[in-house]
Design a protein around this motif. Structure first.
Motif, PDB file in Angstrom:
ATOM      1  N   GLU A   1      27.472   0.668  54.864  1.00 63.36           N
ATOM      2  CA  GLU A   1      27.187   0.320  53.472  1.00 63.36           C
ATOM      3  C   GLU A   1      25.789   0.797  53.097  1.00 63.36           C
ATOM      4  OE1 GLU A   1      29.264  -3.532  51.968  1.00 63.36           O
ATOM      5  OE2 GLU A   1      28.654  -3.922  54.055  1.00 63.36           O
ATOM      6  N   VAL A   2      24.876   0.723  54.058  1.00 64.14           N
ATOM      7  CA  VAL A   2      23.558   1.311  53.847  1.00 64.14           C
ATOM      8  C   VAL A   2      23.118   1.991  55.142  1.00 64.14           C
ATOM      9  CG1 VAL A   2      22.371  -0.853  54.414  1.00 64.14           C
ATOM     10  CG2 VAL A   2      21.154   0.920  53.170  1.00 64.14           C
ATOM     11  N   LEU A   3      22.682   3.228  55.020  1.00 69.41           N
ATOM     12  CA  LEU A   3      22.162   3.985  56.153  1.00 69.41           C
ATOM     13  C   LEU A   3      20.681   4.244  55.899  1.00 69.41           C
ATOM     14  CD1 LEU A   3      22.436   5.671  58.763  1.00 69.41           C
ATOM     15  CD2 LEU A   3      23.001   7.629  57.296  1.00 69.41           C
ATOM     16  N   ILE A   4      19.856   3.841  56.833  1.00 68.15           N
ATOM     17  CA  ILE A   4      18.418   4.026  56.715  1.00 68.15           C
ATOM     18  C   ILE A   4      18.008   5.172  57.633  1.00 68.15           C
ATOM     19  CG2 ILE A   4      16.165   2.943  57.061  1.00 68.15           C
ATOM     20  CD1 ILE A   4      17.798   0.225  56.674  1.00 68.15           C
ATOM     21  N   VAL A   5      17.333   6.168  57.067  1.00 67.42           N
ATOM     22  CA  VAL A   5      16.891   7.320  57.844  1.00 67.42           C
ATOM     23  C   VAL A   5      15.396   7.176  58.091  1.00 67.42           C
ATOM     24  CG1 VAL A   5      16.799   9.826  57.985  1.00 67.42           C
ATOM     25  CG2 VAL A   5      18.674   8.718  56.746  1.00 67.42           C
ATOM     26  N   GLY A   6      15.025   6.841  59.316  1.00 66.14           N
ATOM     27  CA  GLY A   6      13.629   6.595  59.661  1.00 66.14           C
ATOM     28  C   GLY A   6      13.430   5.180  60.155  1.00 66.14           C
ATOM     29  N   GLY A   7      12.662   5.018  61.238  1.00 59.92           N
ATOM     30  CA  GLY A   7      12.509   3.698  61.853  1.00 59.92           C
ATOM     31  C   GLY A   7      11.090   3.179  61.887  1.00 59.92           C
ATOM     32  N   GLY A   8      10.259   3.615  60.930  1.00 56.37           N
ATOM     33  CA  GLY A   8       8.908   3.074  60.852  1.00 56.37           C
ATOM     34  C   GLY A   8       8.886   1.741  60.134  1.00 56.37           C
ATOM     35  N   PRO A   9       7.709   1.281  59.695  1.00 61.06           N
ATOM     36  CA  PRO A   9       7.617  -0.018  59.015  1.00 61.06           C
ATOM     37  C   PRO A   9       8.523  -0.124  57.789  1.00 61.06           C
ATOM     38  CG  PRO A   9       5.443   0.766  59.606  1.00 61.06           C
ATOM     39  CD  PRO A   9       6.380   1.883  59.899  1.00 61.06           C
ATOM     40  N   ALA A  10       8.610   0.938  56.994  1.00 60.27           N
ATOM     41  CA  ALA A  10       9.466   0.901  55.800  1.00 60.27           C
ATOM     42  C   ALA A  10      10.935   0.787  56.192  1.00 60.27           C
ATOM     43  CB  ALA A  10       9.241   2.142  54.940  1.00 60.27           C
ATOM     44  N   GLY A  11      11.364   1.592  57.151  1.00 61.68           N
ATOM     45  CA  GLY A  11      12.755   1.549  57.585  1.00 61.68           C
ATOM     46  C   GLY A  11      13.123   0.233  58.220  1.00 61.68           C
TER      47      GLY A  11
ATOM     48  N   GLU B   1      10.965  -3.451  66.153  1.00 63.60           N
ATOM     49  CA  GLU B   1      12.293  -3.170  66.694  1.00 63.60           C
ATOM     50  C   GLU B   1      12.975  -4.455  67.157  1.00 63.60           C
ATOM     51  OE1 GLU B   1      14.607  -0.306  69.926  1.00 63.60           O
ATOM     52  OE2 GLU B   1      12.436  -0.113  69.646  1.00 63.60           O
ATOM     53  N   SER B   2      12.218  -5.340  67.797  1.00 71.01           N
ATOM     54  CA  SER B   2      12.787  -6.605  68.258  1.00 71.01           C
ATOM     55  C   SER B   2      13.313  -7.419  67.077  1.00 71.01           C
ATOM     56  CB  SER B   2      11.730  -7.401  69.026  1.00 71.01           C
ATOM     57  OG  SER B   2      12.227  -8.662  69.414  1.00 71.01           O
ATOM     58  N   HIS B   3      12.564  -7.441  65.977  1.00 66.12           N
ATOM     59  CA  HIS B   3      12.987  -8.192  64.796  1.00 66.12           C
ATOM     60  C   HIS B   3      14.263  -7.602  64.210  1.00 66.12           C
ATOM     61  CE1 HIS B   3      11.585 -10.317  60.831  1.00 66.12           C
ATOM     62  NE2 HIS B   3      12.775 -10.709  61.236  1.00 66.12           N
ATOM     63  N   VAL B   4      14.324  -6.281  64.122  1.00 65.34           N
ATOM     64  CA  VAL B   4      15.528  -5.632  63.585  1.00 65.34           C
ATOM     65  C   VAL B   4      16.731  -5.941  64.460  1.00 65.34           C
ATOM     66  CG1 VAL B   4      16.625  -3.413  63.079  1.00 65.34           C
ATOM     67  CG2 VAL B   4      14.252  -3.797  62.412  1.00 65.34           C
ATOM     68  N   ARG B   5      16.531  -5.946  65.775  1.00 66.44           N
ATOM     69  CA  ARG B   5      17.647  -6.193  66.695  1.00 66.44           C
ATOM     70  C   ARG B   5      18.112  -7.645  66.674  1.00 66.44           C
ATOM     71  NH1 ARG B   5      19.001  -1.906  69.771  1.00 66.44           N
ATOM     72  NH2 ARG B   5      17.472  -0.229  70.027  1.00 66.44           N
TER      73      ARG B   5
ATOM     74  N   GLU C   1      -2.160  -3.735  67.887  1.00 63.27           N
ATOM     75  CA  GLU C   1      -2.148  -2.309  68.207  1.00 63.27           C
ATOM     76  C   GLU C   1      -0.790  -1.730  67.849  1.00 63.27           C
ATOM     77  OE1 GLU C   1      -3.257  -2.134  72.301  1.00 63.27           O
ATOM     78  OE2 GLU C   1      -5.382  -2.450  71.880  1.00 63.27           O
ATOM     79  N   GLY C   2      -0.787  -0.432  67.525  1.00 64.37           N
ATOM     80  CA  GLY C   2       0.419   0.210  67.038  1.00 64.37           C
ATOM     81  C   GLY C   2       1.649   0.027  67.910  1.00 64.37           C
ATOM     82  N   PRO C   3       1.590   0.379  69.196  1.00 67.30           N
ATOM     83  CA  PRO C   3       2.781   0.222  70.039  1.00 67.30           C
ATOM     84  C   PRO C   3       3.300  -1.212  70.088  1.00 67.30           C
ATOM     85  CG  PRO C   3       1.191   1.651  71.103  1.00 67.30           C
ATOM     86  CD  PRO C   3       0.502   1.067  69.897  1.00 67.30           C
ATOM     87  N   LYS C   4       2.372  -2.178  70.084  1.00 68.42           N
ATOM     88  CA  LYS C   4       2.783  -3.589  70.111  1.00 68.42           C
ATOM     89  C   LYS C   4       3.511  -3.946  68.823  1.00 68.42           C
ATOM     90  CE  LYS C   4       0.951  -8.301  70.564  1.00 68.42           C
ATOM     91  NZ  LYS C   4      -0.279  -9.109  70.749  1.00 68.42           N
ATOM     92  N   LEU C   5       2.972  -3.518  67.680  1.00 69.58           N
ATOM     93  CA  LEU C   5       3.611  -3.804  66.400  1.00 69.58           C
ATOM     94  C   LEU C   5       4.965  -3.109  66.317  1.00 69.58           C
ATOM     95  CD1 LEU C   5       3.642  -5.009  63.587  1.00 69.58           C
ATOM     96  CD2 LEU C   5       2.301  -3.046  62.786  1.00 69.58           C
TER      97      LEU C   5
END
Length: 532
Positions: free
Chosen positions: A213-223, A273-277, A264-268
């Motif tokens: 129904e929705v496809l998001i292209v990109g996995g940064g903060p916005a995605g 990703e954990s929140h999305v999952r 720090e970036g990698p931690k965030l």
């Protein structure tokens, strides 16, 4: 070596060790060897029933192996893995000690099934936020597969070796003595390079997916924000990302993320990703978009063709492809990338200790880089195209107070010079006199802003002259049913918190679009979905 607080935390982790391990140290009389010896003794004292310390010679000192007792299973660190690599040390202790990895089971089986003998060596620096992903991935592989071995080497402690192997960027990976890769690489990427059939299998798996129904292209903060908002609305959501976390993975310290004083970036990125999952979101990592084919009619299915040949279809698409470091675009830059031309002063700065370097760019990132590097290198030349720097006044005052920094304004870099193997200088043109000058140096750090990752959308969707996706206040693009958010759009001020807000808005707009489709449009979309 370890303070009381850190010892307490580490002791709690070491309680998860299931099989006894030994820390096999190779030491000499140098101060760093004494430092390493104290660290290993501190660790062993926290779990004496499961950890012992032995002495054994190795070609590199100081170094040590974490080895499962009675086996050849283990990993080696050449150096003292503190700083960003302390997490790598803790994970290695646990995994060699039998604590199971949290990696996906299919990926674990893929590592176990690798056919061949693979001896990896990774050069890292303690200030590199990109290095731990590589070190941890290769350490895990060496624990899972007896035909894989890995040595993580602190380049700052072995300068002769670094010079001999021409390492000028970290992380740098060698496989069986030959160059294998540079820069951040996750476990999936490394395995894909070793397993020739991985890309084909991934494409085949993607080809079986039903339209989203929705496809998001990109996995940064916005995605990530868009995915959370759409998933919470109960609509089927997919995320296709080249690397989940995006440019945040390359960010050192983050001190302006509201309510979090420092991270720090990698931690965030891991937290995103954990929140999305936490939701039923289909994350397809290591997938680069190649072509966007808009729906033939409003309410129809849009199609995104991936670089591996597979395609994904969806009723709505949110483009959040982010941006990347802008390059100078001058002769020699490509030839000497990672051979003196660098883009991350935090990662690669320690490799240029005592040398002469240049920083290109007078914005906040450029001035901050020059300040940081001035504490490591012999001299920094900052080159700014404009007649004045754009960095905050407080940063400029600090920069001008440093005795080993030269600032060149109204200067245009015209060429990178080298000896065929590494950088040895650059040319710049003085824009006030039109004279060309040569600066002799060993490193160039480029900090001149961002360019949006939208080349694949040219002539398909509305873009600004700078290549940014044109959006309205709701995140709508020029094509109905396609939205965009984050650093790839015309929205000003490229900041993590702004990208998250824009991603949330795009997710809500996509949901609003879906619920307003007419029954006829819904029926047509359903027929297309079944046909797909």
């Amino acid at each position: 070596m370890l303070d009381a607080n850190l010892k307490g935390q580490l002791k709690a982790y070491l309680a998860n060790i299931r099989q006894p391990i030994e820390l096999v140290a190779s030491l000499d009389d140098a101060p760093k060897s004494h430092e390493l010896a104290r660290l290993l003794e501190d660790i062993a004292a926290l779990a004496p029933e499961m950890i012992s310390v032995l002495r054994e010679g190795d070609k590199r000192s100081p170094s040590f192996m974490i080895r499962r007792v009675g086996t050849d299973i283990g990993v080696r660190f050449a150096g003292i893995p503190m700083g960003h690599e302390f997490t790598s040390l803790v994970l290695a202790l646990l995994q060699v000690g039998g604590h199971p990895s949290k990696a996906a089971q299919d990926l674990i089986e893929q590592v176990k099934g690798l056919d061949g003998d693979f001896h990896f060596e990774t050069y890292f620096s303690l200030s590199c936020q990109n290095c731990p992903d590589v070190v941890q991935a290769l350490n895990l592989m060496s624990v899972l597969n007896p035909r894989v071995s890995h040595v993580a080497i602190d380049g700052g402690l072995f300068p002769d070796e670094v010079a001999e192997r021409k390492v000028m960027a970290v992380p740098t990976i060698f496989l069986n003595g030959e160059p294998f890769g540079q820069g951040r690489m996750e476990l999936e990427q490394i395995v894909a390079k070793l397993d020739s059939g991985a890309v084909t299998r991934a494409a085949e798996k993607i080809a079986t997916k039903e339209p989203f129904e929705v496809l998001i292209v990109g996995g940064g903060p916005a995605g990530a924000a868009a995915a959370i908002y759409t998933a919470r609305k109960g609509i089927r959501t997919g995320v296709a990302a080249e690397r989940f976390g995006g440019q945040v993975l390359d960010t050192m310290g983050i001190e302006n993320f509201i309510s979090v004083s420092h991270t720090e970036g990698p931690k965030l990125a891991a937290q995103l990703e954990s929140h999305v999952r936490d939701y039923e979101v289909d994350i397809m990592n290591l997938q680069r978009a190649d072509t966007l084919i808009p729906a033939a009619r409003e309410g129809g299915l849009h199609e995104v063709v991936l670089e591996n040949g597979a395609s994904l279809k969806a009723k709505t698409v949110i483009l959040s492809t982010g941006a990347r470091w802008r390059q100078m675009g001058v002769p020699g830059e490509d030839q000497y990338r990672n051979k003196g031309v660098a883009y991350c002063p935090h990662c690669d700065g320690p490799l240029f200790k005592g040398k002469r370097v240049a920083v290109i760019g007078g914005g906040n990132s450029g001035v901050e880089a020059a300040i940081d590097l001035a504490g490591l290198v012999s001299h920094v030349t900052l080159i700014e195209f404009d007649s004045q720097m754009r960095a905050d006044a407080v940063l400029q005052r600090k920069l001008y107070s440093l005795p080993n920094v030269t600032v060149l304004l109204s200067a245009l870099t015209t060429e990178v010079h080298g000896d065929g193997e590494k950088v040895n200088g650059l040319s710049y043109r003085d824009r006030t006199t039109d004279e060309t000058h040569l600066v002799e140096l060993e490193g160039i750090f480029v900090q001149i802003g961002l360019v949006p990752n939208t080349e694949w959308l040219k002539d398909v969707i509305g873009l600004s002259p700078r290549g940014e996706i044109e959006v309205d206040q709701r995140g709508h693009t020029s094509i109905p049913g396609i939205f965009a958010a984050g650093d790839c759009t015309i929205v000003p001020f490229k900041q993590i918190v702004i990208a998250m807000g824009e991603g949330s808005k795009a997710g809500l707009s996509a949901f609003d679009y879906l619920i307003r489709l007419t029954p006829a449009q819904e029926a047509e979309a359903e027929r297309e979905s079944i046909a797909a």
